[in-house]
Design an enzyme around this catalytic site. Structure first.
Site, PDB file in Angstrom:
ATOM      1  N   TYR A   1      50.433  36.294  34.237  1.00 45.64           N
ATOM      2  CA  TYR A   1      49.005  36.506  34.515  1.00 45.64           C
ATOM      3  C   TYR A   1      48.167  35.941  33.356  1.00 45.64           C
ATOM      4  O   TYR A   1      47.209  35.199  33.582  1.00 45.64           O
ATOM      5  CB  TYR A   1      48.745  38.007  34.686  1.00 45.64           C
TER       6      TYR A   1
ATOM      7  N   SER B   1      39.863  36.330  32.646  1.00 49.67           N
ATOM      8  CA  SER B   1      40.241  37.702  32.233  1.00 49.67           C
ATOM      9  C   SER B   1      40.311  37.730  30.719  1.00 49.67           C
ATOM     10  O   SER B   1      40.539  36.694  30.073  1.00 49.67           O
ATOM     11  CB  SER B   1      41.620  38.054  32.799  1.00 49.67           C
TER      12      SER B   1
HETATM   13  P1  NAI Z   1      41.080  43.058  43.590  1.00 51.53           P
HETATM   14  O1  NAI Z   1      42.538  43.113  43.826  1.00 51.53           O
HETATM   15  O2  NAI Z   1      40.238  44.141  44.151  1.00 51.53           O
HETATM   16  O3  NAI Z   1      40.459  41.679  44.085  1.00 51.53           O
HETATM   17  C1  NAI Z   1      41.167  40.461  44.076  1.00 51.53           C
HETATM   18  C2  NAI Z   1      40.754  39.701  45.292  1.00 51.53           C
HETATM   19  O4  NAI Z   1      41.424  38.441  45.327  1.00 51.53           O
HETATM   20  C3  NAI Z   1      41.123  40.458  46.547  1.00 51.53           C
HETATM   21  O5  NAI Z   1      40.044  40.381  47.449  1.00 51.53           O
HETATM   22  C4  NAI Z   1      42.313  39.706  47.034  1.00 51.53           C
HETATM   23  O6  NAI Z   1      42.541  39.820  48.413  1.00 51.53           O
HETATM   24  C5  NAI Z   1      41.931  38.291  46.626  1.00 51.53           C
HETATM   25  N1  NAI Z   1      43.058  37.383  46.690  1.00 51.53           N
HETATM   26  C6  NAI Z   1      44.289  37.533  46.128  1.00 51.53           C
HETATM   27  N2  NAI Z   1      45.072  36.505  46.510  1.00 51.53           N
HETATM   28  C7  NAI Z   1      44.325  35.699  47.303  1.00 51.53           C
HETATM   29  C8  NAI Z   1      44.580  34.510  48.009  1.00 51.53           C
HETATM   30  N3  NAI Z   1      45.789  33.928  48.002  1.00 51.53           N
HETATM   31  N4  NAI Z   1      43.576  33.952  48.712  1.00 51.53           N
HETATM   32  C9  NAI Z   1      42.362  34.525  48.761  1.00 51.53           C
HETATM   33  N5  NAI Z   1      42.051  35.673  48.132  1.00 51.53           N
HETATM   34  C10 NAI Z   1      43.040  36.253  47.419  1.00 51.53           C
HETATM   35  O7  NAI Z   1      40.904  42.996  42.017  1.00 51.53           O
HETATM   36  P2  NAI Z   1      39.612  42.589  41.157  1.00 51.53           P
HETATM   37  O8  NAI Z   1      39.715  43.342  39.924  1.00 51.53           O
HETATM   38  O9  NAI Z   1      38.376  42.683  41.951  1.00 51.53           O
HETATM   39  O10 NAI Z   1      39.923  41.073  40.829  1.00 51.53           O
HETATM   40  C11 NAI Z   1      38.961  40.031  40.928  1.00 51.53           C
HETATM   41  C12 NAI Z   1      39.220  39.023  39.834  1.00 51.53           C
HETATM   42  O11 NAI Z   1      38.931  39.634  38.584  1.00 51.53           O
HETATM   43  C13 NAI Z   1      40.673  38.556  39.760  1.00 51.53           C
HETATM   44  O12 NAI Z   1      40.717  37.164  39.503  1.00 51.53           O
HETATM   45  C14 NAI Z   1      41.217  39.322  38.570  1.00 51.53           C
HETATM   46  O13 NAI Z   1      42.298  38.679  37.956  1.00 51.53           O
HETATM   47  C15 NAI Z   1      39.985  39.374  37.688  1.00 51.53           C
HETATM   48  N6  NAI Z   1      39.983  40.383  36.659  1.00 51.53           N
HETATM   49  C16 NAI Z   1      40.003  41.714  36.988  1.00 51.53           C
HETATM   50  C17 NAI Z   1      39.985  42.663  35.979  1.00 51.53           C
HETATM   51  C18 NAI Z   1      40.020  44.131  36.272  1.00 51.53           C
HETATM   52  O14 NAI Z   1      40.289  44.917  35.340  1.00 51.53           O
HETATM   53  N7  NAI Z   1      39.746  44.562  37.492  1.00 51.53           N
HETATM   54  C19 NAI Z   1      39.951  42.285  34.574  1.00 51.53           C
HETATM   55  C20 NAI Z   1      39.913  40.866  34.356  1.00 51.53           C
HETATM   56  C21 NAI Z   1      39.920  39.955  35.366  1.00 51.53           C
END
Ligand code: NAI
Length: 253
Positions: free
Chosen positions: A159, A146
């Site tokens: 985070y 991130s």
């Molecule tokens: P999101 O909440 O839609 O996706 C996160 C995913 O990780 C979900 O599918 C969730 O169920 C899964 N997850 C969480 N805990 C878990 C566990 N214990 N075991 C397996 N899966 C688990 O959010 P997003 O944005 O798609 O996030 C994806 C990645 O991108 C994350 O690592 C987030 O930190 C990173 N990110 C997102 C940004 C944004 O602005 N959306 C910016 C920078 C990084």
């Protein structure tokens, strides 16, 4: 015109494929020829995504995964490898945000964020790389860190710490696994609209944040298509240990 890469014959494992970026990455990799192992905790969502990927002509395999449980990680990687095929590409994407002021964090809450974003990312990468090394196969590992790995944001202390660990992990693993032909890179996205920040952008704070960005907008998951394909493509053989900011200039100014 979209980006493309030839991933035919490749197998990609995507963690956290049940929503947001992971779901988008799975679709993009499948569209470019990879067979995708889509993993996460919400199996009904994985089933729906599998159906959609297959309806579009792709190939998908689902497996439950909780990255806070090392047993679950090892079972998932072993089952994907043995039942679907050897993994060429890992998108180490799962993560949680959990905005909380530093003074309000409990040890349990701290552990949850670190266990998911740092410990989980490490043991997923380890499980996949061990299989690649044992099989003598090269691979591509991309971790979704991130912008918070580099820039701190109020309310996201743990985070940011967990993502800084994921970014540093990337360089450490790249160094150890370079000799095995495993490329390990990380992306550091700025704000992209997904479930992790759902509801933020309609609030006064969210609107103020957008107004402060150079282009006065936040990203969409498809804005990362080109980068994820570049880092997954076998044609890209000269990048490892890179931690790449992709934020539309949100961190400038
Ligand atoms: P999101 O909440 O839609 O996706 C996160 C995913 O990780 C979900 O599918 C969730 O169920 C899964 N997850 C969480 N805990 C878990 C566990 N214990 N075991 C397996 N899966 C688990 O959010 P997003 O944005 O798609 O996030 C994806 C990645 O991108 C994350 O690592 C987030 O930190 C990173 N990110 C997102 C940004 C944004 O602005 N959306 C910016 C920078 C990084």
């Amino acid at each position: 015109m979209g980006f493309s890469a030839d991933l035919s014959g490749k197998i990609a494992l995507v963690t956290g494929a049940t929503s947001g970026l992971g779901e988008r990455f799975a679709r993009v990799l499948a569209k470019n020829g990879a067979a995708v192992a889509i993993t996460g905790r919400r199996v009904e969502r994985l089933e729906k995504l599998k159906t959609e990927i297959e309806a579009a002509g792709g190939k998908a395999f689902i497996h439950p995964l909780d990255v806070t449980d090392v047993g679950s990680i090892r079972a998932c990687v072993d089952n994907v490898w043995e039942q679907f095929g050897p993994i060429d590409i890992l998108i180490n994407n799962s993560g949680i945000g959990e905005p909380t002021l530093a003074t309000d964090f409990t040890p349990e809450h701290y552990d949850k964020v670190m266990d998911t974003n740092a410990r989980g990312a490490f043991f997923v990468a380890q499980a996949v790389a061990k299989r690649m090394i044992a099989a003598g196969r090269p691979g591509k590992i991309t971790t979704v860190a991130s912008l918070a790995a580099i820039d701190v944001v109020k309310g996201l202390s743990v985070y940011a710490m967990s993502k800084a660990a994921a970014a540093h992990m990337t360089r450490a693993l790249a160094l150890e696994w370079a000799r095995f032909g495993i490329d390990v890179n990380a992306i550091c996205p700025g704000y992209i609209v997904t479930e992790i920040n759902e509801g933020t952008w309609e609030t006064d704070l969210g609107k103020k944040m957008i107004a402060g960005f150079p282009r006065k907008r936040i990203g969409k998951p498809e804005d990362l298509d080109g980068l994820i394909l570049l880092l997954s493509s076998p044609d890209n053989g000269f990048m490892t240990g890179s931690v790449i900011v992709v934020d539309d200039g949100q961190s400038l100014g």
